[in-house]
Design a protein around this motif. Sequence first.
Motif, PDB file in Angstrom:
ATOM      1  N   ASN A 246       0.807  -1.211   0.000  1.00  0.00           N
ATOM      2  CA  ASN A 246       0.000   0.000   0.000  1.00  0.00           C
ATOM      3  C   ASN A 246       0.846   1.268   0.000  1.00  0.00           C
ATOM      4  N   LEU A 272      -6.599   9.126  -6.153  1.00  0.00           N
ATOM      5  CA  LEU A 272      -7.961   8.906  -5.655  1.00  0.00           C
ATOM      6  C   LEU A 272      -8.866  10.092  -5.925  1.00  0.00           C
ATOM      7  N   LEU A 285     -16.532   4.008  -7.857  1.00  0.00           N
ATOM      8  CA  LEU A 285     -16.219   3.696  -6.459  1.00  0.00           C
ATOM      9  C   LEU A 285     -17.486   3.300  -5.710  1.00  0.00           C
ATOM     10  N   ARG A 289     -15.582  -0.993  -2.843  1.00  0.00           N
ATOM     11  CA  ARG A 289     -14.279  -0.437  -3.220  1.00  0.00           C
ATOM     12  C   ARG A 289     -13.847   0.636  -2.223  1.00  0.00           C
ATOM     13  N   ARG A 290     -14.779   1.462  -1.796  1.00  0.00           N
ATOM     14  CA  ARG A 290     -14.420   2.535  -0.866  1.00  0.00           C
ATOM     15  C   ARG A 290     -13.958   1.949   0.472  1.00  0.00           C
ATOM     16  N   LYS A 292     -12.532  -0.937   0.911  1.00  0.00           N
ATOM     17  CA  LYS A 292     -11.193  -1.495   0.689  1.00  0.00           C
ATOM     18  C   LYS A 292     -10.143  -0.395   0.603  1.00  0.00           C
ATOM     19  N   LEU A 293     -10.526   0.759   0.060  1.00  0.00           N
ATOM     20  CA  LEU A 293      -9.598   1.888   0.015  1.00  0.00           C
ATOM     21  C   LEU A 293      -9.238   2.339   1.423  1.00  0.00           C
ATOM     22  N   LEU A 324      -3.863   4.852  -7.298  1.00  0.00           N
ATOM     23  CA  LEU A 324      -4.642   3.627  -7.473  1.00  0.00           C
ATOM     24  C   LEU A 324      -4.047   2.782  -8.587  1.00  0.00           C
ATOM     25  N   MET A 328      -7.543  -0.891  -8.510  1.00  0.00           N
ATOM     26  CA  MET A 328      -8.056   0.130  -7.594  1.00  0.00           C
ATOM     27  C   MET A 328      -7.551  -0.059  -6.161  1.00  0.00           C
ATOM     28  N   ASN A 329      -6.409  -0.706  -6.010  1.00  0.00           N
ATOM     29  CA  ASN A 329      -5.792  -0.813  -4.692  1.00  0.00           C
ATOM     30  C   ASN A 329      -5.049   0.484  -4.384  1.00  0.00           C
ATOM     31  N   PRO A 330      -5.169   1.009  -3.155  1.00  0.00           N
ATOM     32  CA  PRO A 330      -4.542   2.293  -2.841  1.00  0.00           C
ATOM     33  C   PRO A 330      -3.061   2.146  -2.514  1.00  0.00           C
ATOM     34  N   ILE A 386     -14.000  10.019   1.698  1.00  0.00           N
ATOM     35  CA  ILE A 386     -14.316   8.809   0.928  1.00  0.00           C
ATOM     36  C   ILE A 386     -15.774   8.413   1.127  1.00  0.00           C
TER      37      ILE A 386
END
Length: 528
Positions: A246, A272, A285, A289-290, A292-293, A324, A328-330, A386
């Motif tokens: 991350n 993001l 999003l 997804r949010r 997981k962010l 991202l 879409m992994n931060p 978010i």
Amino acid sequence: MDDTERSSLVNSKGAPDPLAFDHRLMDLMAEISSQAAAASSKFAVGINNSDSSGIYGLVQCTHDLSESECSQCLQGQISILPRGKIGAQIHVASCSVRFETSIFFATLAISPPRLCRIGAFENTCKSWRIIMIIVILLLVAVIVLLLVLLIHFRRRIPKGLPLNLVKDQEVITAESLLFDFRTLKIATRNFSEANKLGEGGFGPVYKGLLPDGQQIAVKRLSKRSGQGLAELRNEVVLVAKLQHRNLVRLLGFCLEEEEKMVIYEYLPNRSLDNFLFDPIKRHVLDWERRYKLIEGIARGLVYLHEDSRLRVIHRDLKASNVLLDENMNPKISDFGLAKLFGMDETHRNTSRIAGTHGYMAPEYVIRGHFSPKLDVFSFGILTLEIVTGQRNNIVSCDSENPIDLVSYVWHHWNEGTTLEVVDQSIADQCPRHEVIRCIHMGLLCIQSDPSDRPNMSEVALMLSSFSVTLLAPSKPAFVLNSSMRSQSEESRIDTDYQSSERHNSNQSIYRPSGQSINEVTFSGVEPR
């Protein structure tokens, strides 16, 4: 003299003209054997170049032999050398002989030209001179090459570059990370506008393609930026040591031709904020997804604060500094303002207040105190952004009385209408308990007293386990009167630099208008 125990090696390949070869060989061996017998070293080498190919010979006796004994021992071994072969060696206890058609000894070991004789060995004398000339030319070529490399290396170091960056051991030992400016220029198509990904506080960022097909992101420090060099050093030294899924991965850096650049892995979905605050892209999003962010950003901060070998405070966590990847992994990026923090330290003071307005904790803005709880505060603000899909500066819930995000969320939390703050694009799809828990956690992170805020490992536990009971949050320290600044304003603050050193239109520097410990005040700050 002992020649009873004999060992020999023979090259099985035959000479092209055996008779002529043997004649030349015997002439050579007879000459150098007489030289060795008469010499105090009992050693001699020689070359016969009377034909198109050379013959190289070596003879040697033990030092206890007299001249006649040495000569007798050598002649005995020479007489049994194989005929018509291109190489052989014979060794006995008292002497040894060897010949080859390729050189097998150092040319400087050959006797001086004065030992040459007129006649059969005239060509040998000429070969010595040729060899010496070649050796001298090679030495000159090596010296010239070293000078060229030295000049080239010196040109790679920009003029005016501080010695602590050039000599910093962390940078020197990271030579494998050094990129060539020409390579980056080609990769980014001469830093074309079409390849420009965005503009940061210290210069633009470009997309690049290396010859091996790898995509990269090149952060190019503005030549006019007086502040950026220290931040570049920070990124190179710190991020090279940090490895986490991350955190954005550092690929290298470039310090050449007055250029200062940092090269990162390319992340195709950029930052993001490009999704979160875009009315069209925000629909990508969904709530899953949010969530997981939020989890991924929390894991990255846990690594920085507790799990890495360096304890790092980011100091500038915000949506635009979260990149991202294709899934879409931060990944947390931009470590220009990051600070190392001692394992035993609880907080530290600074007179340089640097960060982004709205994400900085009150104890940092007012007193210059910073600790890992500074990043916790920023994380809380980012979590609320978010969930709500709103920037932290203004939420236009009422056109006549706009308020900031913290005040907006706090108002609905107290009124029991928390779900009304959720981004309308996901309001119908998100689990009620997860959304409320994230807002609750965000409010805990932005409490006035840093000791009341959870640390990031506690935050990660709150996200992963719903069995953990959350305490009631206290009221945030202050609200920002957003009517006193524009909707799009997002400003870095650094009291040690002049505003002329900032060149990004979205950034500005605030100057003191009153008295405080760090000479920083903000108009529009109202205590609650």
